[in-house]
Write a protein that holds these residues in place. Structure first.
Motif, PDB file in Angstrom:
ATOM      1  N   HIS A 119      35.355  59.254  44.849  1.00 51.32           N
ATOM      2  CA  HIS A 119      35.271  57.727  45.016  1.00 51.32           C
ATOM      3  C   HIS A 119      36.199  56.881  44.130  1.00 51.32           C
ATOM      4  N   PHE A 120      37.217  56.829  44.674  1.00 48.32           N
ATOM      5  CA  PHE A 120      38.370  55.807  43.896  1.00 48.32           C
ATOM      6  C   PHE A 120      38.411  54.388  44.424  1.00 48.32           C
ATOM      7  N   ALA A 121      38.184  54.354  45.533  1.00 46.68           N
ATOM      8  CA  ALA A 121      38.540  52.973  46.254  1.00 46.68           C
ATOM      9  C   ALA A 121      37.970  51.795  45.469  1.00 46.68           C
ATOM     10  N   GLY A 122      38.659  50.973  45.112  1.00 43.39           N
ATOM     11  CA  GLY A 122      38.060  49.696  44.407  1.00 43.39           C
ATOM     12  C   GLY A 122      39.325  48.667  44.088  1.00 43.39           C
ATOM     13  N   LEU A 123      38.859  47.704  43.796  1.00 42.50           N
ATOM     14  CA  LEU A 123      40.031  46.748  43.374  1.00 42.50           C
ATOM     15  C   LEU A 123      39.815  46.612  41.763  1.00 42.50           C
ATOM     16  N   LYS A 124      40.969  46.467  41.108  1.00 45.31           N
ATOM     17  CA  LYS A 124      40.856  46.487  39.846  1.00 45.31           C
ATOM     18  C   LYS A 124      41.654  45.607  38.927  1.00 45.31           C
ATOM     19  N   ALA A 125      42.198  44.651  39.304  1.00 44.65           N
ATOM     20  CA  ALA A 125      42.767  43.588  38.611  1.00 44.65           C
ATOM     21  C   ALA A 125      41.794  42.513  38.058  1.00 44.65           C
ATOM     22  N   VAL A 126      41.584  42.693  36.662  1.00 49.90           N
ATOM     23  CA  VAL A 126      40.835  42.041  35.918  1.00 49.90           C
ATOM     24  C   VAL A 126      40.836  40.460  36.267  1.00 49.90           C
ATOM     25  N   GLY A 127      42.029  39.966  36.035  1.00 56.10           N
ATOM     26  CA  GLY A 127      42.293  38.572  36.197  1.00 56.10           C
ATOM     27  C   GLY A 127      41.796  38.071  37.575  1.00 56.10           C
ATOM     28  N   GLU A 128      42.085  38.886  38.494  1.00 58.08           N
ATOM     29  CA  GLU A 128      41.988  38.374  39.952  1.00 58.08           C
ATOM     30  C   GLU A 128      40.328  38.395  40.075  1.00 58.08           C
ATOM     31  N   SER A 129      39.752  39.347  39.528  1.00 56.24           N
ATOM     32  CA  SER A 129      38.073  39.598  39.616  1.00 56.24           C
ATOM     33  C   SER A 129      37.616  38.377  39.105  1.00 56.24           C
ATOM     34  N   VAL A 130      38.182  37.478  38.199  1.00 56.73           N
ATOM     35  CA  VAL A 130      37.674  36.366  37.329  1.00 56.73           C
ATOM     36  C   VAL A 130      37.721  35.355  38.455  1.00 56.73           C
ATOM     37  N   GLU A 131      38.860  35.027  39.192  1.00 60.97           N
ATOM     38  CA  GLU A 131      39.090  34.032  40.124  1.00 60.97           C
ATOM     39  C   GLU A 131      38.219  34.405  41.546  1.00 60.97           C
ATOM     40  N   LYS A 132      38.091  35.613  41.756  1.00 58.82           N
ATOM     41  CA  LYS A 132      37.472  36.030  43.334  1.00 58.82           C
ATOM     42  C   LYS A 132      36.563  37.087  43.026  1.00 58.82           C
ATOM     43  N   PRO A 133      35.273  36.525  42.329  1.00 61.24           N
ATOM     44  CA  PRO A 133      34.249  37.675  41.806  1.00 61.24           C
ATOM     45  C   PRO A 133      33.508  38.243  43.154  1.00 61.24           C
ATOM     46  N   LEU A 134      33.365  37.147  44.165  1.00 62.92           N
ATOM     47  CA  LEU A 134      32.795  37.779  45.438  1.00 62.92           C
ATOM     48  C   LEU A 134      33.464  38.942  46.218  1.00 62.92           C
ATOM     49  N   LEU A 135      34.842  38.728  46.193  1.00 67.00           N
ATOM     50  CA  LEU A 135      35.591  39.809  46.744  1.00 67.00           C
ATOM     51  C   LEU A 135      35.455  41.345  45.878  1.00 67.00           C
ATOM     52  N   TYR A 136      35.220  41.105  44.596  1.00 67.44           N
ATOM     53  CA  TYR A 136      35.294  42.111  44.035  1.00 67.44           C
ATOM     54  C   TYR A 136      33.885  42.894  43.891  1.00 67.44           C
ATOM     55  N   TYR A 137      32.657  42.020  43.732  1.00 74.23           N
ATOM     56  CA  TYR A 137      31.385  42.651  44.283  1.00 74.23           C
ATOM     57  C   TYR A 137      31.327  43.101  45.501  1.00 74.23           C
ATOM     58  N   ARG A 138      31.748  42.420  46.394  1.00 72.60           N
ATOM     59  CA  ARG A 138      31.849  43.210  47.784  1.00 72.60           C
ATOM     60  C   ARG A 138      32.544  44.425  47.997  1.00 72.60           C
ATOM     61  N   ASN A 139      33.748  44.369  47.497  1.00 74.38           N
ATOM     62  CA  ASN A 139      34.603  45.689  47.786  1.00 74.38           C
ATOM     63  C   ASN A 139      33.956  46.700  46.833  1.00 74.38           C
ATOM     64  N   ASN A 140      33.804  46.468  45.813  1.00 73.89           N
ATOM     65  CA  ASN A 140      33.281  47.594  44.669  1.00 73.89           C
ATOM     66  C   ASN A 140      31.947  48.041  44.696  1.00 73.89           C
ATOM     67  N   VAL A 141      31.149  47.135  44.919  1.00 70.35           N
ATOM     68  CA  VAL A 141      29.642  47.351  44.842  1.00 70.35           C
ATOM     69  C   VAL A 141      29.132  47.477  46.142  1.00 70.35           C
ATOM     70  N   TYR A 142      29.375  46.475  47.205  1.00 68.88           N
ATOM     71  CA  TYR A 142      28.595  46.800  48.353  1.00 68.88           C
ATOM     72  C   TYR A 142      29.613  47.871  49.231  1.00 68.88           C
ATOM     73  N   GLY A 143      30.697  48.011  48.879  1.00 67.79           N
ATOM     74  CA  GLY A 143      31.554  49.251  49.461  1.00 67.79           C
ATOM     75  C   GLY A 143      30.961  50.389  49.175  1.00 67.79           C
ATOM     76  N   THR A 144      30.332  50.649  47.883  1.00 73.74           N
ATOM     77  CA  THR A 144      29.824  51.807  47.404  1.00 73.74           C
ATOM     78  C   THR A 144      28.477  52.264  47.975  1.00 73.74           C
ATOM     79  N   LEU A 145      28.056  50.810  48.285  1.00 76.99           N
ATOM     80  CA  LEU A 145      26.474  51.054  48.905  1.00 76.99           C
ATOM     81  C   LEU A 145      26.866  51.669  50.531  1.00 76.99           C
ATOM     82  N   VAL A 146      27.814  51.081  51.007  1.00 76.81           N
ATOM     83  CA  VAL A 146      27.803  51.582  52.277  1.00 76.81           C
ATOM     84  C   VAL A 146      28.353  53.068  52.371  1.00 76.81           C
ATOM     85  N   LEU A 147      29.018  53.345  51.328  1.00 74.09           N
ATOM     86  CA  LEU A 147      29.611  54.797  51.270  1.00 74.09           C
ATOM     87  C   LEU A 147      28.492  55.703  50.919  1.00 74.09           C
ATOM     88  N   CYS A 148      27.701  55.399  50.237  1.00 70.99           N
ATOM     89  CA  CYS A 148      26.402  56.158  49.577  1.00 70.99           C
ATOM     90  C   CYS A 148      25.374  56.459  50.883  1.00 70.99           C
TER      91      CYS A 148
END
Ligand SMILES: NC(=O)c1ccc[n+]([C@@H]2O[C@H](COP(=O)([O-])OP(=O)(O)OC[C@H]3O[C@@H](n4cnc5c(N)ncnc54)[C@H](O)[C@@H]3O)[C@@H](O)[C@H]2O)c1
Ligand SMILES: CC(=O)N[C@H]1[C@@H](OP(=O)(O)OP(=O)(O)OC[C@H]2O[C@@H](n3ccc(=O)[nH]c3=O)[C@H](O)[C@@H]2O)O[C@H](CO)[C@H](O)[C@@H]1O
Length: 338
Positions: free
Chosen positions: A80-109
């Protein structure tokens, strides 16, 4: 021969791993929404290996895509590599990062559990250690406080996977904490292709070398390190990819939940990197010392012993190969895959 689902397999680390899986004789299904990559990387992987990759364009957050995929392919394990990884962008768009990286992993599991596929290798990061109080970093140290939502999302997924294993120990889970990937396949056909201005050191250096950027900004020369610039554990992407094949072998023994650092154990400073790159490429890298980047730490390098003992894995390639292969890729593909 196994069939491996590789999420995010069109990306930088994913494409190098897919190549090694194919060379190993495995069947590979890639699921990628191409938000930070292009299908061209997988086309080139097929050219290099002479083998086909099954590609599904889709999002890990989409349970019907996953349902379909697991129904049509008999998957043995997931990387499971899929994820967003730009640190600066994650500070500006935390919801996008939590949705993609955390919620996305929940759906996958959830989809994996439903289809009784319970082997997963997860891309974590040394960022979960936070600002290190002791070096080198070994896996038993408590995780720290990542300084940005990207890092937090990696730590959250680690915790989710731990709870998942506690609830059902028929899962086999390998959490791999990467240090700083660099380099490219020696063919120069695949490599790192960041969008816009690179955040990471090596792609910035290679773009200065091609003339795309004027000079490197060195973020601080007053750290407590041998020359004052930040020290990191750079690891060749081919070594990193190989760590995933070793982790899959380990999972097939039915190990439960395991966590490994993937690093070399050797730290190099920003100026060490500049000098080695100049040597390997024959290009001058002009640089300016600028203030520290917020959230940066002085030094970070791995204790790689556990992966050696339990996976029989050690990094084989050094800084010279990382610089040479990064330059080979960038000079042959100044605009990446475009
Ligand atoms: N490169 C690094 O420095 C580094 C360090 C530590 C950890 N990691 C982690 O390793 C993984 C791979 O990193 P990389 O450097 O190859 O990055 P990358 O951006 O090149 O690859 C990630 C891939 O995932 C895909 N993707 C993203 N979100 C998706 C989604 N919701 N559904 C389907 N596909 C999606 C992207 O299109 C891309 O192809 C990431 O999870 C990253 O956070 C990377
Ligand atoms: C704060 C931050 O971004 N952290 C991420 C970044 O860590 P790192 O900061 O470890 O990686 P990096 O490649 O961004 O920087 C490596 C070193 O180079 C320095 N540097 C970098 C770029 C530049 O233009 N000039 C310069 O001097 C930087 O200060 C550091 O000392 O990447 C890691 C993966 O590789 C993880 O994803 C980290 O979460």
């Amino acid at each position: 021969m196994s069939t491996i689902l590789v999420t995010g397999g069109a990306g930088y680390i994913g494409s190098h791993t897919v190549l090694q899986l194919l060379e190993n004789g495995d069947q590979v299904v890639v699921l990628d929404n191409l938000c930070n990559s292009s299908f061209e990387s997988l086309k080139r992987v097929s050219e290099l290996t002479g083998k086909e990759v099954t590609f599904v364009e889709g999002d890990i957050q989409d349970s019907s895509t996953l349902d379909d995929l697991f129904s049509h392919h008999k998957i043995d394990s997931v990387i499971h590599f899929a994820g967003l990884k730009a640190v600066g962008e994650s500070v500006e768009k935390p919801l996008l990062y939590y949705r993609n990286n955390v919620y996305g992993t929940l759906v996958l599991c959830e989809a994996m559990a439903k289809h009784n596929v319970k082997n997963i290798v997860f891309s974590s990061s040394a960022t979960v250690y936070g600002d290190p109080t002791t070096l080198p970093l070994h896996e038993n140290l408590p995780t720290g406080q990542p300084t940005n939502p990207y890092g937090q999302s990696k730590l959250m997924v680690e915790l989710v996977l731990r709870d998942l294993y506690q609830s059902d120990n028929s899962w086999n889970i390998a959490i791999l904490r990467y240090f700083n990937p660099a380099g490219a396949h020696p063919s120069g056909r695949i490599g790192e292709d960041p969008n816009g201005i690179p955040n990471n050191l090596m792609p910035f250096i290679t773009q200065v070398a091609t003339g795309k950027r004027e000079a490197l900004s060195v973020f601080g020369d007053d750290y407590d390190t041998h020359d004052g610039t930040g020290v990191r554990d750079y690891i060749h992407v081919e070594d990193l990819a190989n760590g995933h094949l070793k982790a899959l072998e380990k999972l097939s023994e039915g190990v439960g939940l395991v966590t490994y650092n993937l690093g070399t154990g050797q730290g190099y400073s920003v100026l060490d990197m500049v000098r080695e790159f100049e040597k390997q490429s024959g290009q001058a890298i002009p640089y300016n010392i600028v203030p520290r980047r917020s959230g940066d730490i002085a030094a970070c390098y791995a204790d790689p012993k556990l992966a050696k003992e339990e996976l029989d894995w050690t990094a084989q390639k050094g800084l010279a190969e990382m610089c040479r292969d990064s330059w080979h890729w960038q000079s042959n593909n100044p605009n990446g895959f475009k």
